[in-house]
Design a protein around this motif. Structure first.
Motif, PDB file in Angstrom:
ATOM      1  N   LEU A 220       0.826  -1.207   0.000  1.00  0.00           N
ATOM      2  CA  LEU A 220       0.000   0.000   0.000  1.00  0.00           C
ATOM      3  C   LEU A 220       0.860   1.257   0.000  1.00  0.00           C
ATOM      4  N   ALA A 221       1.920   1.264   0.803  1.00  0.00           N
ATOM      5  CA  ALA A 221       2.805   2.430   0.847  1.00  0.00           C
ATOM      6  C   ALA A 221       3.521   2.634  -0.488  1.00  0.00           C
ATOM      7  N   LEU A 222       3.935   1.532  -1.126  1.00  0.00           N
ATOM      8  CA  LEU A 222       4.603   1.660  -2.420  1.00  0.00           C
ATOM      9  C   LEU A 222       3.657   2.238  -3.469  1.00  0.00           C
ATOM     10  N   TYR A 223       2.425   1.781  -3.473  1.00  0.00           N
ATOM     11  CA  TYR A 223       1.452   2.322  -4.435  1.00  0.00           C
ATOM     12  C   TYR A 223       1.210   3.820  -4.182  1.00  0.00           C
ATOM     13  N   GLN A 224       1.081   4.200  -2.922  1.00  0.00           N
ATOM     14  CA  GLN A 224       0.876   5.614  -2.610  1.00  0.00           C
ATOM     15  C   GLN A 224       2.098   6.452  -2.987  1.00  0.00           C
ATOM     16  N   GLY A 225       3.294   5.916  -2.730  1.00  0.00           N
ATOM     17  CA  GLY A 225       4.496   6.655  -3.092  1.00  0.00           C
ATOM     18  C   GLY A 225       4.632   6.846  -4.596  1.00  0.00           C
ATOM     19  N   MET A 226       4.354   5.796  -5.363  1.00  0.00           N
ATOM     20  CA  MET A 226       4.435   5.901  -6.819  1.00  0.00           C
ATOM     21  C   MET A 226       3.373   6.851  -7.370  1.00  0.00           C
ATOM     22  N   SER A 227       2.162   6.784  -6.835  1.00  0.00           N
ATOM     23  CA  SER A 227       1.093   7.665  -7.299  1.00  0.00           C
ATOM     24  C   SER A 227       1.409   9.121  -6.980  1.00  0.00           C
ATOM     25  N   SER A 228       1.896   9.382  -5.772  1.00  0.00           N
ATOM     26  CA  SER A 228       2.256  10.751  -5.409  1.00  0.00           C
ATOM     27  C   SER A 228       3.403  11.271  -6.270  1.00  0.00           C
ATOM     28  N   PHE A 229       4.346  10.406  -6.580  1.00  0.00           N
ATOM     29  CA  PHE A 229       5.472  10.778  -7.446  1.00  0.00           C
ATOM     30  C   PHE A 229       4.965  11.169  -8.831  1.00  0.00           C
ATOM     31  N   ASP A 230       4.048  10.379  -9.385  1.00  0.00           N
ATOM     32  CA  ASP A 230       3.519  10.668 -10.719  1.00  0.00           C
ATOM     33  C   ASP A 230       2.697  11.948 -10.738  1.00  0.00           C
ATOM     34  N   ARG A 231       1.890  12.163  -9.692  1.00  0.00           N
ATOM     35  CA  ARG A 231       1.089  13.390  -9.645  1.00  0.00           C
ATOM     36  C   ARG A 231       1.970  14.624  -9.563  1.00  0.00           C
ATOM     37  N   ALA A 232       3.052  14.527  -8.802  1.00  0.00           N
ATOM     38  CA  ALA A 232       3.950  15.679  -8.690  1.00  0.00           C
ATOM     39  C   ALA A 232       4.661  15.962 -10.011  1.00  0.00           C
ATOM     40  N   CYS A 233       4.953  14.916 -10.787  1.00  0.00           N
ATOM     41  CA  CYS A 233       5.645  15.112 -12.063  1.00  0.00           C
ATOM     42  C   CYS A 233       4.783  15.837 -13.090  1.00  0.00           C
ATOM     43  N   ILE A 234       3.461  15.667 -13.009  1.00  0.00           N
ATOM     44  CA  ILE A 234       2.591  16.339 -13.976  1.00  0.00           C
ATOM     45  C   ILE A 234       1.990  17.610 -13.400  1.00  0.00           C
ATOM     46  N   GLY A 235       2.444  18.017 -12.207  1.00  0.00           N
ATOM     47  CA  GLY A 235       2.048  19.313 -11.677  1.00  0.00           C
ATOM     48  C   GLY A 235       0.729  19.338 -10.968  1.00  0.00           C
ATOM     49  N   ARG A 236       0.209  18.188 -10.515  1.00  0.00           N
ATOM     50  CA  ARG A 236      -1.056  18.156  -9.791  1.00  0.00           C
ATOM     51  C   ARG A 236      -0.881  18.246  -8.290  1.00  0.00           C
ATOM     52  N   GLN A 237       0.330  18.422  -7.838  1.00  0.00           N
ATOM     53  CA  GLN A 237       0.578  18.459  -6.406  1.00  0.00           C
ATOM     54  C   GLN A 237       1.610  19.543  -6.138  1.00  0.00           C
ATOM     55  N   MET A 238       1.294  20.440  -5.234  1.00  0.00           N
ATOM     56  CA  MET A 238       2.192  21.539  -4.907  1.00  0.00           C
ATOM     57  C   MET A 238       3.313  21.038  -4.001  1.00  0.00           C
ATOM     58  N   SER A 239       4.446  21.660  -4.118  1.00  0.00           N
ATOM     59  CA  SER A 239       5.573  21.300  -3.264  1.00  0.00           C
ATOM     60  C   SER A 239       5.345  21.809  -1.849  1.00  0.00           C
ATOM     61  N   HIS A 240       6.139  21.311  -0.913  1.00  0.00           N
ATOM     62  CA  HIS A 240       5.981  21.694   0.486  1.00  0.00           C
ATOM     63  C   HIS A 240       6.296  23.165   0.687  1.00  0.00           C
ATOM     64  N   SER A 241       7.296  23.690  -0.018  1.00  0.00           N
ATOM     65  CA  SER A 241       7.648  25.091   0.125  1.00  0.00           C
ATOM     66  C   SER A 241       6.532  25.999  -0.373  1.00  0.00           C
ATOM     67  N   ASP A 242       5.820  25.572  -1.433  1.00  0.00           N
ATOM     68  CA  ASP A 242       4.719  26.376  -1.937  1.00  0.00           C
ATOM     69  C   ASP A 242       3.538  26.364  -0.979  1.00  0.00           C
ATOM     70  N   ARG A 243       3.344  25.251  -0.293  1.00  0.00           N
ATOM     71  CA  ARG A 243       2.242  25.182   0.658  1.00  0.00           C
ATOM     72  C   ARG A 243       2.553  25.966   1.915  1.00  0.00           C
TER      73      ARG A 243
END
Length: 313
Positions: free
Chosen positions: A279-302
């Motif tokens: 489950l953690a691996l799937y979440q990590g891969m999904s979060s990685f992919d979302r960040a690559c296409i710009g659907r997730q803001m970085s921590h500094s931006d938040r």
């Protein structure tokens, strides 16, 4: 007669004065006139999307051309596909978690038997087990190599110093090579116990596999932080194996003290931990992919205050 001539002269003079006044007045405001030099409505026939109208119909509308392009991020760069390899990895690991059910079916069909701490297969059970293991390993390995390469290439458009696309492939070769050699070394140690050369080679290969495995996870964890993805799933994947190793070491002591029934509890606990890792691996891969296409803001931006709130103060 003289009055008629004078009247006509006065009329001509008045008309001339009116015309002169009209010429001196500025033109009334109106819609802007577009000159031919300002607007070019011609169609360039050399353009890739230009279409020449048909001969018989001059008023036919221009057909729109739809071009299929790969998905692009906010920076305009195309992104490599990662959904299919991510699902391949997840499906392979879930199939591995379902292996106890597979062995249970073989046991009920008398293709598999457990005697003490050893297990035995007949010819049919051995073929089925090899086919299942080969399919699971092939699906998971191919999906992992595909995803790690594509994700690393995508991350380079978001972060300057990302993980290398070849890092996971090299690490996988080290792990696969070590995994193929370790059983042969163990068999040789059974024949020649105490051979220091074989023991040293066994330790080196085991350490190489461990370093390659955790090195890959650490590299993608750092890249996830660089592109603004979540690092928590990667931390879980790195920590849980060490917890499982410590738990199994303690299980050996409790097995001697309590009995073999404690092995069943340890098996269930290990499967639970493996499920958490999947489950953690799937979440990590999904979060990685979302960040690559710009659907997730970085921590500094938040964390930072937006510019329009700063200006309003």
């Amino acid at each position: 007669m003289e009055d008629t001539v004078a009247e006509e002269s006065y009329q001509l003079l008045a008309a001339a004065v009116v015309e002169r006044q009209r010429a001196a007045e500025p033109p009334p405001p109106g819609p802007p006139q577009l000159s031919e030099r300002a607007v070019d409505v011609s169609i360039d026939p050399s353009a890739p999307d230009a279409e020449s109208p048909s001969v018989g119909d001059e008023h036919s509308p221009r057909k729109s051309i739809v071009q299929l392009r790969p998905p692009r991020g906010p920076d305009g760069h195309s992104r490599h596909h990662t959904m299919v390899p991510r699902m391949m990895v997840t499906a392979g690991l879930l199939a591995a978690l379902g292996s106890p059910l597979f062995f249970l079916v073989l046991y009920q069909q008398d293709h598999f038997d457990i005697v003490g701490n050893d297990w035995y297969f007949d010819e049919r059970g051995r073929k089925l087990a090899k086919a299942a293991v080969t399919a699971i390993v092939a699906c998971t390995t191919l999906g992992w190599l595909w995803w790690t390469t594509a994700a690393a290439l995508n991350a380079r458009h978001r972060a300057r110093y990302g993980v290398s696309p070849f890092f996971a492939s090299i690490a996988a070769l080290v792990i696969i090579g070590s995994g193929a050699l370790l059983p042969q070394i163990v068999d040789s140690l059974d024949e020649r116990p105490g051979d220091r050369g074989l023991i040293a080679l066994f330790v080196v290969l085991l350490l190489a596999s461990v370093v390659a495995f955790f090195g890959t996870l650490t590299a993608y964890r750092r890249s996830a932080g660089a592109i603004g993805a979540s690092q928590r799933p990667w931390n879980v994947i790195i920590i849980v194996p060490w917890v499982m190793v410590a738990l199994n070491l303690f299980a050996q002591f409790f097995t001697k003290a309590v009995g073999d029934n404690f092995l069943t509890v340890i098996g269930v606990v290990n499967l639970t931990f493996l499920g958490v890792m999947v489950l953690a691996l799937y979440q990590g891969m999904s979060s990685f992919d979302r960040a690559c296409i710009g659907r997730q803001m970085s921590h500094s931006d938040r964390a930072d205050v937006p510019d329009f709130l700063r200006r309003s103060k």
